[in-house]
Design a protein around this motif. Sequence first.
Motif, PDB file in Angstrom:
ATOM      1  N   GLU A 119       0.599  -1.152  -0.200  1.00  0.00           N
ATOM      2  CA  GLU A 119      -0.108  -0.016   0.007  1.00  0.00           C
ATOM      3  C   GLU A 119       0.661   1.134  -0.069  1.00  0.00           C
ATOM      4  O   GLU A 119       0.544   2.194   0.690  1.00  0.00           O
ATOM      5  CB  GLU A 119      -0.984   0.032   1.098  1.00  0.00           C
ATOM      6  N   TYR A 178       1.148  -9.640  12.949  1.00  0.00           N
ATOM      7  CA  TYR A 178       0.654 -11.079  12.197  1.00  0.00           C
ATOM      8  C   TYR A 178       1.279 -11.100  10.975  1.00  0.00           C
ATOM      9  O   TYR A 178       1.379  -9.835  10.074  1.00  0.00           O
ATOM     10  CB  TYR A 178      -0.705 -11.427  12.538  1.00  0.00           C
ATOM     11  N   TYR A 179       1.473 -12.141  10.211  1.00  0.00           N
ATOM     12  CA  TYR A 179       1.733 -12.603   8.872  1.00  0.00           C
ATOM     13  C   TYR A 179       0.440 -13.176   8.078  1.00  0.00           C
ATOM     14  O   TYR A 179      -0.107 -13.825   9.076  1.00  0.00           O
ATOM     15  CB  TYR A 179       2.675 -13.381   8.858  1.00  0.00           C
ATOM     16  N   LEU A 180       0.171 -12.647   7.125  1.00  0.00           N
ATOM     17  CA  LEU A 180      -0.943 -13.221   6.010  1.00  0.00           C
ATOM     18  C   LEU A 180      -0.376 -14.116   4.953  1.00  0.00           C
ATOM     19  O   LEU A 180       0.574 -13.377   4.202  1.00  0.00           O
ATOM     20  CB  LEU A 180      -1.661 -12.387   5.429  1.00  0.00           C
ATOM     21  N   TYR A 212       1.869  -7.255   8.929  1.00  0.00           N
ATOM     22  CA  TYR A 212       1.382  -6.278   9.268  1.00  0.00           C
ATOM     23  C   TYR A 212       1.599  -5.926  10.682  1.00  0.00           C
ATOM     24  O   TYR A 212       1.838  -6.624  11.527  1.00  0.00           O
ATOM     25  CB  TYR A 212      -0.403  -6.453   9.139  1.00  0.00           C
ATOM     26  N   ARG A 214      -0.105  -3.798  14.282  1.00  0.00           N
ATOM     27  CA  ARG A 214      -1.148  -3.625  15.107  1.00  0.00           C
ATOM     28  C   ARG A 214      -2.259  -2.825  14.518  1.00  0.00           C
ATOM     29  O   ARG A 214      -3.593  -3.271  14.634  1.00  0.00           O
ATOM     30  CB  ARG A 214      -0.872  -3.227  16.551  1.00  0.00           C
ATOM     31  N   ASP A 215      -1.985  -1.783  13.845  1.00  0.00           N
ATOM     32  CA  ASP A 215      -2.898  -0.820  13.220  1.00  0.00           C
ATOM     33  C   ASP A 215      -3.459  -1.570  11.772  1.00  0.00           C
ATOM     34  O   ASP A 215      -4.330  -1.001  11.041  1.00  0.00           O
ATOM     35  CB  ASP A 215      -2.407   0.132  12.924  1.00  0.00           C
ATOM     36  N   ASN A 216      -2.722  -2.964  11.525  1.00  0.00           N
ATOM     37  CA  ASN A 216      -3.158  -3.449  10.166  1.00  0.00           C
ATOM     38  C   ASN A 216      -2.617  -2.748   9.094  1.00  0.00           C
ATOM     39  O   ASN A 216      -3.098  -2.939   7.929  1.00  0.00           O
ATOM     40  CB  ASN A 216      -4.819  -3.472   9.973  1.00  0.00           C
ATOM     41  N   PRO A 218       0.399  -2.508   6.233  1.00  0.00           N
ATOM     42  CA  PRO A 218       1.513  -3.755   5.735  1.00  0.00           C
ATOM     43  C   PRO A 218       2.628  -3.128   6.077  1.00  0.00           C
ATOM     44  O   PRO A 218       3.169  -1.731   5.717  1.00  0.00           O
ATOM     45  CB  PRO A 218       1.180  -3.828   4.405  1.00  0.00           C
TER      46      PRO A 218
END
Lengths: 246, 246
Positions: A119, A178-180, A212, A214-216, A218
């Motif tokens: 992004e 976290y990872y996606l 990502y 905590r605030d989501n 990337p």
Amino acid sequence: MIERNPSLTEQVKANLKARIIKGDFTDGKIPAENELATELRVSRTTVRDALSRLEHEGTIFRKQGAGTFVNERGLQIKSRLEEIWSYESVLQDHGYNPSIRMLSVATKAAEAPYCDDLEIVSGEPLVVMRKLFLENSKPVILTVNRIPERYLRVPASMDSTAPLFQFLETHGNRHLAYYLSEIEPVVLDGVQARLLGVTVGTPAIAFQEIGYDRDNTPVVRATSYFRDDLLRFRLIRRSAGVRKTP
Amino acid sequence: MIERNPSLTEQVKANLKARIIKGDFTDGKIPAENELATELRVSRTTVRDALSRLEHEGTIFRKQGAGTFVNERGLQIKSRLEEIWSYESVLQDHGYNPSIRMLSVATKAAEAPYCDDLEIVSGEPLVVMRKLFLENSKPVILTVNRIPERYLRVPASMDSTAPLFQFLETHGNRHLAYYLSEIEPVVLDGVQARLLGVTVGTPAIAFQEIGYDRDNTPVVRATSYFRDDLLRFRLIRRSAGVRKTP
DNA sequence: CAGTGGTCTAGACCACTTT
DNA sequence: AAGTGGTCTAGACCACTGA
């Protein structure tokens, strides 16, 4: 004396796991929840939270009306896919003594698809780090991390071999939450095969992932390749509906 | 009127997930836990349990002190690896309209390594079922299930195309509780490639797995192959220590 | 039947974010 | 300071298992 960091639940979990590994609980039967609560001076809820986590990661299993038991099989799983946080620890959990070699650090202009994934606008500076994880001089994992330069307070160098989440805590201004990940089957090409010390065309697992905060937001776009003969991933699958207070 | 099956927590989870998908909660902010508890007439604990499950599967994320928010990215994940329970539903979740073709059903004497995996004596009768999952006549998944014959009350037939966990509930005397899976990268050989409709040498993911019942007895040894171009697996990875009441 | 885990409640206090 | 999620408690009732 009660210490509250880490949380009571985590402490109870750690306590129980240690005793399980040590081999207390002969015959594999773990004391009743009420018993544990009394013994450890915490509420049954806290004990249950701890047991739920242990059950979820496969260390124990519960049978309503019967009791809680050690899961010998789960104990043998060294690297559970959902819990991988640093490849260094994965290798250590396998009994390896890993070393890390930074292959290259470079700054490039972001191109598709990386600018979409992260992004950011096309052309924004992107730090690209390539690392190799070795066990006893045998390469096991090859990773490429791409991080927008503005998320780093301190420039990356060839010595930045710390696990990425740690590196971002010390050198960056975003913390990984976290990872996606996507799991992709590949056959290794010339460059990859040479770096991993296998023949061209060897099948391998690749992770295509975005980390990502905590605030989501990337923070990192990573690609990793694994030598299947040295590192095999495992996981536990359950029906979604059957989960107990997970 | 309160119905207690499924559990309140599951009902709250379902309710919230439906509202999230429907697009209530404009701006992505989900009401406070206390608010939801009052509105739904349940305790905050129950609400929290439901939210924890939604968070764990990536539908929402929480920020202490700030609130709970919809995770647009998580919503787009169709098949989370840890939750796969029937391949039929996986394909449906992808928007496919799957059909299932039983390729063969046979009974053979168990040999290594299957007798070890299933904890049965060498030579014991083993029912081997090969199934193909298709989307619009395009093959997507090839699976081989091996089940000790004595776990079946009714013989398997070419019509036993129900999901395996269901098949075992109706035709067997053991119920599947969980799978322990290994993820293996392969290149498809002649037979596999022909059945899956791709060229020999195509890379693919294979699951090598053992299904267990509640008592931790191995019930089935399964191997599955997936067409990566039609079905890509995703998962969420978190640091083990950061999990919140998971 | 007694004992176990499964679910749920109501309330407390804390740590953190936002205003 | 007010509001949010994070943790923990004590107790209740239920469903299931095993003797």
